[in-house]
Design an enzyme around this catalytic site. Structure first.
Site, PDB file in Angstrom:
ATOM      1  N   TYR A 169       4.598  11.285 -36.278  1.00 27.12           N
ATOM      2  CA  TYR A 169       4.015  10.185 -35.459  1.00 27.12           C
ATOM      3  C   TYR A 169       4.377   9.177 -35.547  1.00 27.12           C
ATOM      4  O   TYR A 169       3.623   8.976 -34.343  1.00 27.12           O
ATOM      5  CB  TYR A 169       2.969   9.385 -37.763  1.00 27.12           C
ATOM      6  CG  TYR A 169       1.677  10.846 -37.840  1.00 27.12           C
ATOM      7  CD1 TYR A 169       1.398  11.746 -37.127  1.00 27.12           C
ATOM      8  CD2 TYR A 169       2.105  10.435 -39.405  1.00 27.12           C
ATOM      9  CE1 TYR A 169       0.156  12.130 -37.826  1.00 27.12           C
ATOM     10  CE2 TYR A 169       0.800  10.891 -39.735  1.00 27.12           C
ATOM     11  CZ  TYR A 169      -0.438  11.939 -38.860  1.00 27.12           C
ATOM     12  OH  TYR A 169      -1.006  12.647 -39.472  1.00 27.12           O
ATOM     13  N   HIS A 224      10.303  13.145 -15.700  1.00 27.77           N
ATOM     14  CA  HIS A 224      11.249  14.380 -16.786  1.00 27.77           C
ATOM     15  C   HIS A 224      11.709  14.101 -17.802  1.00 27.77           C
ATOM     16  O   HIS A 224      12.095  12.928 -17.810  1.00 27.77           O
ATOM     17  CB  HIS A 224      12.555  15.126 -15.151  1.00 27.77           C
ATOM     18  CG  HIS A 224      13.114  16.321 -16.456  1.00 27.77           C
ATOM     19  ND1 HIS A 224      14.840  15.281 -16.904  1.00 27.77           N
ATOM     20  CD2 HIS A 224      13.230  16.908 -17.524  1.00 27.77           C
ATOM     21  CE1 HIS A 224      15.384  16.836 -16.886  1.00 27.77           C
ATOM     22  NE2 HIS A 224      14.727  17.417 -18.023  1.00 27.77           N
ATOM     23  N   ASP A 268      11.248  21.653 -20.513  1.00 25.47           N
ATOM     24  CA  ASP A 268      11.634  20.853 -20.156  1.00 25.47           C
ATOM     25  C   ASP A 268      12.863  22.219 -19.985  1.00 25.47           C
ATOM     26  O   ASP A 268      13.373  22.771 -21.326  1.00 25.47           O
ATOM     27  CB  ASP A 268      12.279  19.815 -21.119  1.00 25.47           C
ATOM     28  CG  ASP A 268      13.449  19.027 -20.544  1.00 25.47           C
ATOM     29  OD1 ASP A 268      14.425  19.768 -19.803  1.00 25.47           O
ATOM     30  OD2 ASP A 268      13.839  18.187 -20.670  1.00 25.47           O
TER      31      ASP A 268
END
Length: 142
Positions: free
Chosen positions: A113, A22, A64
């Protein structure tokens, strides 16, 4: 082979999705993304499109539900004259598969990034659309 696992999902990708916990994030990177130099774990899905992988992954991967935006896109660099129709494709797939209607946050290119470097894994694809990079945050199975 297993029943119910789409053929587009390689054993390595399925294993990675199962290992994630999670809050872990996974990046589905377009063909231009510097995946090899950024990945803790690199999964190659050369020749595959991100929408096809997203369709398959979201059959098994919960987003989520405890964050406002469980998916992230790389923001278009100011001044780039780039259309991003693939984002609408992602939106349609995510909404249809998960019911989440506003899943995306846009993350500035270099911040994306840096966040990708911390992702559990990066999946490099053959996706040729510009600004097609997509990051998903794993949820829990309720």
């Amino acid at each position: 082979m297993l029943i119910g696992i789409p053929k587009i999902l390689s054993p390595e990708l399925v294993k990675t999705l199962m290992e994630m916990g999670h809050g872990d994030e996974i990046v589905f990177a377009d063909a231009n993304f510097p995946a090899a130099s950024h990945a803790k774990r690199l999964i190659r899905c050369d020749g595959q499109s991100i929408p096809a992988l997203l369709e398959a992954v979201l059959q098994h991967f919960p987003l989520d539900q405890y964050v406002a935006k469980p998916a992230a896109l790389m923001q278009v660099v100011p001044g780039d004259q780039v259309e991003t129709p693939i984002w609408a494709v992602y939106q349609e797939i995510i909404e249809r598969k998960t019911g989440v209607t506003e899943p995306f946050e846009e993350v500035e290119r270099f911040a994306f990034y840096e966040r990708a470097k911390e992702a559990y894994a990066i999946v490099i694809t053959g996706e040729s659309a510009l600004y097609a990079n997509l990051m998903l945050k794993k949820g829990v199975i309720i």
